[in-house]
Design an enzyme around this catalytic site. Structure first.
Site, mmCIF file in Angstrom:
data_model
loop_
_atom_site.group_PDB
_atom_site.id
_atom_site.type_symbol
_atom_site.label_atom_id
_atom_site.label_comp_id
_atom_site.label_asym_id
_atom_site.label_seq_id
_atom_site.Cartn_x
_atom_site.Cartn_y
_atom_site.Cartn_z
ATOM 1 N N SER A 1 35.259 36.801 -42.036
ATOM 2 C CA SER A 1 35.192 37.362 -40.694
ATOM 3 C C SER A 1 35.066 36.248 -39.645
ATOM 4 O O SER A 1 35.948 35.399 -39.536
ATOM 5 C CB SER A 1 34.040 38.371 -40.624
ATOM 6 O OG SER A 1 34.125 39.162 -39.463
ATOM 7 N N HIS B 1 34.675 46.068 -44.949
ATOM 8 C CA HIS B 1 34.671 44.723 -44.363
ATOM 9 C C HIS B 1 33.634 43.811 -45.002
ATOM 10 O O HIS B 1 33.917 42.638 -45.294
ATOM 11 C CB HIS B 1 34.418 44.838 -42.855
ATOM 12 C CG HIS B 1 34.514 43.537 -42.119
ATOM 13 N ND1 HIS B 1 35.712 42.917 -41.860
ATOM 14 C CD2 HIS B 1 33.555 42.734 -41.583
ATOM 15 C CE1 HIS B 1 35.496 41.788 -41.192
ATOM 16 N NE2 HIS B 1 34.197 41.653 -41.022
ATOM 17 N N ASP C 1 39.230 47.801 -44.977
ATOM 18 C CA ASP C 1 38.430 47.181 -43.915
ATOM 19 C C ASP C 1 38.380 48.114 -42.714
ATOM 20 O O ASP C 1 39.412 48.424 -42.106
ATOM 21 C CB ASP C 1 39.058 45.836 -43.533
ATOM 22 C CG ASP C 1 38.169 44.988 -42.642
ATOM 23 O OD1 ASP C 1 37.489 45.561 -41.765
ATOM 24 O OD2 ASP C 1 38.172 43.761 -42.801
#
Length: 263
Positions: free
Chosen positions: A123, A235, A203
């Site tokens: 991320s 995610h 996600d």
């Protein structure tokens, strides 16, 4: 040296803040050892996202590779609206400065070599992995981004409500940060490592748009890019799954083959 896979050694890499620490898994003292380093996500600000996010990946890899060491990095965080009293006040470039400092610490203290390193970012950690690497192998032979943010402007264009955490992390001039990063991405002819972009179809926080955009940018600069898409959990589950372990294993094996050919 006997490996203790479940109890890493927490090491300070900087003197300024309690978050300037990393978890070190060192089972091989050979200077030719391979390394996996992990940078956690959390929108540059979530105190619940920490270096522990790299532990499942690392603990899956170490028993299979006796010549592998690993580290998972914490870094200073920006303010978070759900945790107003935790005192976190970092702002760009504090986060990336910390990651650079941590990698330098590993290189200088433990002889971690970029040509033996797989750098994994999740991320926001993926954004930082490419900030520090510039897509040209400066920090690692292989960079793996999972569920990554790669362009802040495109992120906010797609998800308008994300602008709050972007501005808290980067300030009012956040739109300039993408241009700075793109300017540093060198052409493939300059050498450098491979890139793997991993993104789960489950996600719930990011679409494939970020990964597909970044793959296009890097290929346009001559980089070797693999894209891995599939059902890997949400995610925050994807970095803990077997799919990511398989991706990193494949890259380690390729590094080993390249090393054998060089010898």
């Amino acid at each position: 040296m006997t490996a203790t896979f479940n109890t890493p050694q927490e090491m300070p890499y900087g003197p300024a803040h309690p978050l300037q620490v990393l978890d070190l898994y060192r089972q091989c003292s050979d200077p030719d050892a391979y390394w996996v380093t992990f940078i956690h996500g959390g929108a540059w600000s979530d105190p619940e996202m920490t270096k522990s996010g790299g532990h499942p990946l690392i603990r899956s890899l170490l028993p299979k590779y006796p010549r592998l060491n690993a580290a998972s990095i914490n870094y200073r965080l920006s303010p978070h609206p759900r945790y107003p009293s935790n005192g976190n006040a970092a702002k760009h470039p504090d986060h990336i400065d910390d990651v650079r400092l941590a990698l330098s610490f590993l290189q200088e203290r433990y002889s971690m070599r970029r040509e033996k390193t797989v750098l994994v970012g999740h991320s926001a950690g993926a954004y930082m992995a490419f900030q520090v690497d510039a897509g040209c192998g400066a920090a690692a032979a292989v960079v793996v981004g999972i569920g990554g943010v790669y362009h802040l402007g495109r992120l906010v264009e797609e998800y308008a409500d994300y602008e709050g955490f972007v501005e808290r992390a980067f300030g009012g001039g956040w739109r300039q940060v993408d241009a700075e990063g793109l300017a540093e991405v060198e052409d493939g002819g300059k050498g450098g490592g491979r890139v793997v972009l991993v993104h789960s179809s489950q996600d719930e926080l990011l679409s494939f748009g970020q990964s597909r955009y970044w793959a296009g940018v890097l290929r346009g600069r001559g980089r070797v890019v693999k894209e891995v898409y599939g059902a890997m959990g949400n995610h925050n589950e994807a970095p803990k799954g077997t799919e990511l372990v398989g991706v990193v294993e494949a890259e380690l094996e390729e590094l080993e083959m390249e090393s054998a050919k060089g010898n």
